[in-house]
Motif scaffolding. Sequence first.
Motif, mmCIF file in Angstrom:
data_model
loop_
_atom_site.group_PDB
_atom_site.id
_atom_site.type_symbol
_atom_site.label_atom_id
_atom_site.label_comp_id
_atom_site.label_asym_id
_atom_site.label_seq_id
_atom_site.Cartn_x
_atom_site.Cartn_y
_atom_site.Cartn_z
ATOM 1 N N PHE A 70 2.060 10.560 -0.609
ATOM 2 C CA PHE A 70 3.093 9.884 0.302
ATOM 3 C C PHE A 70 3.399 10.748 1.380
ATOM 4 N N ARG A 71 3.681 12.118 1.042
ATOM 5 C CA ARG A 71 3.993 13.266 2.134
ATOM 6 C C ARG A 71 2.700 13.240 3.167
ATOM 7 N N PHE A 72 1.567 13.270 2.690
ATOM 8 C CA PHE A 72 0.459 13.309 3.572
ATOM 9 C C PHE A 72 0.312 12.363 4.609
ATOM 10 N N ALA A 73 0.392 10.867 3.957
ATOM 11 C CA ALA A 73 0.535 9.685 4.953
ATOM 12 C C ALA A 73 1.754 9.797 5.734
ATOM 13 N N LEU A 74 2.774 10.221 5.443
ATOM 14 C CA LEU A 74 3.867 9.993 6.534
ATOM 15 C C LEU A 74 3.637 11.140 7.573
ATOM 16 N N ALA A 75 3.051 12.222 7.014
ATOM 17 C CA ALA A 75 2.782 13.567 8.244
ATOM 18 C C ALA A 75 1.630 13.044 9.156
ATOM 19 N N THR B 184 0.827 -1.239 -0.011
ATOM 20 C CA THR B 184 -0.127 -0.092 0.047
ATOM 21 C C THR B 184 0.863 1.265 -0.092
ATOM 22 N N GLY B 185 1.896 1.318 0.435
ATOM 23 C CA GLY B 185 2.896 2.435 0.720
ATOM 24 C C GLY B 185 3.542 2.733 -0.840
ATOM 25 N N TRP B 186 3.825 1.517 -1.669
ATOM 26 C CA TRP B 186 4.179 1.410 -3.114
ATOM 27 C C TRP B 186 2.739 2.202 -3.894
ATOM 28 N N ALA B 187 1.574 1.723 -3.512
ATOM 29 C CA ALA B 187 0.436 2.083 -4.089
ATOM 30 C C ALA B 187 0.305 3.724 -4.053
ATOM 31 N N VAL B 188 0.594 4.183 -2.707
ATOM 32 C CA VAL B 188 0.504 5.687 -2.513
ATOM 33 C C VAL B 188 1.619 6.226 -3.259
ATOM 34 N N ASP C 211 -0.367 21.700 6.900
ATOM 35 C CA ASP C 211 -1.160 21.243 5.769
ATOM 36 C C ASP C 211 -1.115 19.800 5.222
ATOM 37 N N TYR C 212 -0.030 19.212 5.469
ATOM 38 C CA TYR C 212 0.402 17.942 4.834
ATOM 39 C C TYR C 212 -0.371 17.100 6.164
ATOM 40 N N ARG C 213 -0.454 17.344 7.597
ATOM 41 C CA ARG C 213 -0.725 16.555 8.434
ATOM 42 C C ARG C 213 -2.589 16.584 8.334
ATOM 43 N N VAL D 183 8.704 7.145 19.687
ATOM 44 C CA VAL D 183 9.726 8.347 19.439
ATOM 45 C C VAL D 183 10.431 7.982 18.268
ATOM 46 N N LEU D 184 11.273 6.849 18.251
ATOM 47 C CA LEU D 184 12.062 6.299 17.067
ATOM 48 C C LEU D 184 11.118 6.405 15.863
ATOM 49 N N PHE D 185 9.856 5.766 15.915
ATOM 50 C CA PHE D 185 9.273 5.720 14.605
ATOM 51 C C PHE D 185 8.792 7.207 14.108
ATOM 52 N N ALA D 186 8.517 8.036 15.157
ATOM 53 C CA ALA D 186 7.991 9.490 14.783
ATOM 54 C C ALA D 186 9.362 10.088 13.953
ATOM 55 N N ILE D 187 10.914 9.640 14.525
ATOM 56 C CA ILE D 187 11.673 10.314 14.023
ATOM 57 C C ILE D 187 11.977 9.843 12.484
ATOM 58 N N VAL D 188 11.657 8.440 12.145
ATOM 59 C CA VAL D 188 11.892 7.937 11.059
ATOM 60 C C VAL D 188 10.723 8.479 9.956
ATOM 61 N N CYS D 189 9.533 8.714 10.485
ATOM 62 C CA CYS D 189 8.641 9.188 9.645
ATOM 63 C C CYS D 189 8.763 10.513 9.228
ATOM 64 N N THR D 190 9.394 11.246 10.275
ATOM 65 C CA THR D 190 9.574 12.885 9.962
ATOM 66 C C THR D 190 11.156 13.037 9.396
#
Length: 268
Positions: A160-165, A27-31, A243-245, A138-145
């Motif tokens: 994909f930016r929207f999803a990560l945000a 699904t990440g690839w699809a996004v 806006d992304y969030r 916290v670690l997961f948030a660091i990776v996402c951001t």
Amino acid sequence: MATATTRHHERRISPVFLGILAVMAVTGWAVWTGFAANPGLAVFLFVTSAWIVSLCLHEYAHARTALHGGDITVGAKGYLTLDPLKYTHPLLSIGLPLIFVIMGGIGLPGGAVFIERGRIRGRWKHSLVSAAGPLTNVLFAIVCTAPFWLDALDGVPFAFRFALAFLALLQVTAAILNSLPVPGLDGYGVIEPWLSYRIRRQVEPFASFGLLAVFGLLFIPEVNHAFFGMIDAVLNGLGVDRDYRVCGYQFFRFWTAPDPVCEAYLNY
């Protein structure tokens, strides 16, 4: 030999977890590629599967730290396999977290690992067991951001930016809420070993209501505003555009009417 086989089996990664990882990857690839006819559905599946992966890692961190602290029973309970079914509590693991993610974009890992605290010696070890979960968020948030604060968004599709945000928003809220020193949350588990026996006994009856009390407080406008103001400050500091969030949340709720502003980003 049988013991070694059993230990190996207890630590083998669950096929359920691997399946969720596969869903997250597809699904990440699809996004990313825009392959899905409905980008909102793709964002929903990607964020949801990634959220479950983070829940598994959160609970695994508790169990793994407990294992090194002296609780050797966590393996037999299946906590080292990353199987979300082993961490599941019908209300806390599925019901409340999903409701609050949909209603307000609030993330809180709802799994449960039952640590035999009597096997763990030393207050620091008890505190570390409780702290391990929020530190994983916290670690997961660091990776996402990371793409945001590293200014590495060139070529990253807006969806994909929207999803990560939005995923980052969930991880930050989970880390902060779980770190509150409220009975029933990990933050209280960090300080509990340092409290007197009398205080711990007085607080114990309220542990099962701590999570509900926090969520209830978030419905108070002033508290909600202050809480999300703090979340905004953290994410803004990490370079995640508001806006992304917002668009991530809009796409996550794919069953609602699309936001024209967010749709315009996709055609930019």
